[in-house]
Write an enzyme that holds these catalytic residues in place. Structure first.
Site, PDB file in Angstrom:
ATOM      1  N   SER A  63       5.748   0.367   7.234  1.00 53.20           N
ATOM      2  CA  SER A  63       4.837  -0.730   7.602  1.00 53.20           C
ATOM      3  C   SER A  63       4.905  -1.142   9.066  1.00 53.20           C
ATOM      4  O   SER A  63       4.043  -1.907   9.519  1.00 53.20           O
ATOM      5  CB  SER A  63       5.104  -1.953   6.719  1.00 53.20           C
ATOM      6  N   TYR A 190      -3.780   6.076   5.761  1.00 53.54           N
ATOM      7  CA  TYR A 190      -2.741   5.045   5.694  1.00 53.54           C
ATOM      8  C   TYR A 190      -1.387   5.656   5.374  1.00 53.54           C
ATOM      9  O   TYR A 190      -0.372   5.341   6.013  1.00 53.54           O
ATOM     10  CB  TYR A 190      -3.132   4.002   4.646  1.00 53.54           C
ATOM     11  N   VAL A 259       9.692  -0.717   5.016  1.00 54.40           N
ATOM     12  CA  VAL A 259      10.640  -0.445   3.943  1.00 54.40           C
ATOM     13  C   VAL A 259      11.478   0.809   4.203  1.00 54.40           C
ATOM     14  O   VAL A 259      12.367   1.126   3.425  1.00 54.40           O
ATOM     15  CB  VAL A 259       9.944  -0.353   2.570  1.00 54.40           C
TER      16      VAL A 259
END
Length: 305
Positions: A63, A190, A259
């Site tokens: 992220s 993504y 993460v």
């Protein structure tokens, strides 16, 4: 500032926290990383980088990539009002992959750093560039000075195999008309963005434009100073999932976690930091990473407050 001495002291303080928490076992490719690894780097505004521990070991940015996709959208758009009509700037208060708020708020994600918001930003970057993931990779290579940065195919494949929740988020937003491109394409880009492997050194250097008020490593302008300020502001309030208030209380810096165990943090006008340790707390933030940044701001007295 003797950055090397400060980092040595920070590392000595934070290393006992390395190994605490849990690795991101819901992404099998990340589950295999040892939880007790630890590295930290700082890049000053002139591009000098200092580091301690596993600071040159590549890891999955996850992220953290959301910060760079937002910056690229703002840089390519010419105006930022279009993206902020499709994604908010408020803390979520719910898990980063939650579907609940989207239904209440008509498919408009709370902020660009939860998964749904990042999908909207990736969608916009895809429209603007035609290849969102490769655009980001090229940008990160240039800003970090590392031409060997690459996608991790194993991580991207692992996320695709276990990405039903993100796919659901995409289709749900598409049903509200908040995606411009086909959902499978947005999801693919993504996942590729999240899979990029970088070290603390690479990330600290690549994030330098946020400390330099929008100036890239070569001195050219990526963002106006006010836009760099806005990204830093959203990082402070939304960058560490639903623990942003606690993180601001402890650390007092704009930051974005992932993460994979990394956290990038910005001291505007001074430097950018990156810390990595894969053991995560219940909110998805690195336990040792948060402790290290807390100690860094305590030692230096540097924060935005």
């Amino acid at each position: 500032m003797d950055y090397q001495a400060v980092l040595e002291e920070v590392a000595a303080y934070a290393r006992p926290y390395a190994g605490q928490g849990q690795v991101a076992d819901y992404i099998p490719a990340l589950e295999r990383v040892a939880a007790d690894r630890f590295g930290i780097a700082v890049a000053d505004i002139n591009g000098e980088v200092y580091g301690v521990g596993d600071w040159e070991t590549p890891f999955s940015v996850q992220s953290i990539s959301k910060t760079f996709s937002l910056a690229l959208v703002m840089a390519h758009s010419g105006t930022t009002e279009d993206i902020w009509s499709r994604v908010g700037r408020e803390p979520s208060g719910t898990p980063f992959n939650s579907l609940v708020q989207l239904e209440w708020e008509n498919g408009i994600p709370r902020n660009p750093f939860i998964n749904s918001g990042a999908l909207v930003v990736t969608d916009r970057l895809q429209t603007l560039t035609g290849d969102a993931s490769t655009t980001m990779l090229h940008f990160l290579r240039e800003e970090s000075g590392n031409p060997d940065l690459a996608f991790d195919q194993a991580v991207a494949g692992s996320e695709a195999e276990h990405g039903d929740r993100n796919t659901a988020l995409g289709y749900f937003m598409s049903s509200f008309g908040n995606l411009e491109n086909p959902v499978p394409s947005v999801i693919e880009h993504y996942f590729w963005q999240c899979s990029i492997e970088m070290s603390c050194r690479d990330l600290a250097a690549a994030g330098g434009f946020l400390a330099r008020h929008g100036l890239r490593a070569d001195g050219s302008r990526l963002l106006e100073a006010r836009e760099a300020k806005r990204i830093n502001a959203v990082m402070l309030t939304c960058g560490t999932y639903d623990a942003a208030g606690e993180f601001a209380y402890r650390v007092g810096l704009p930051a974005k976690s992932g993460v994979g165990g990394g956290i990038i943090a910005v001291v505007p006008g001074r430097c950018t930091l990156c810390v990595w340790s894969p053991g995560l707390d219940a909110r998805g933030n690195s336990v040792a990473g948060a402790a290290a940044l807390d100690h860094f701001t305590t030692l230096t007295g540097w924060s935005v407050f």
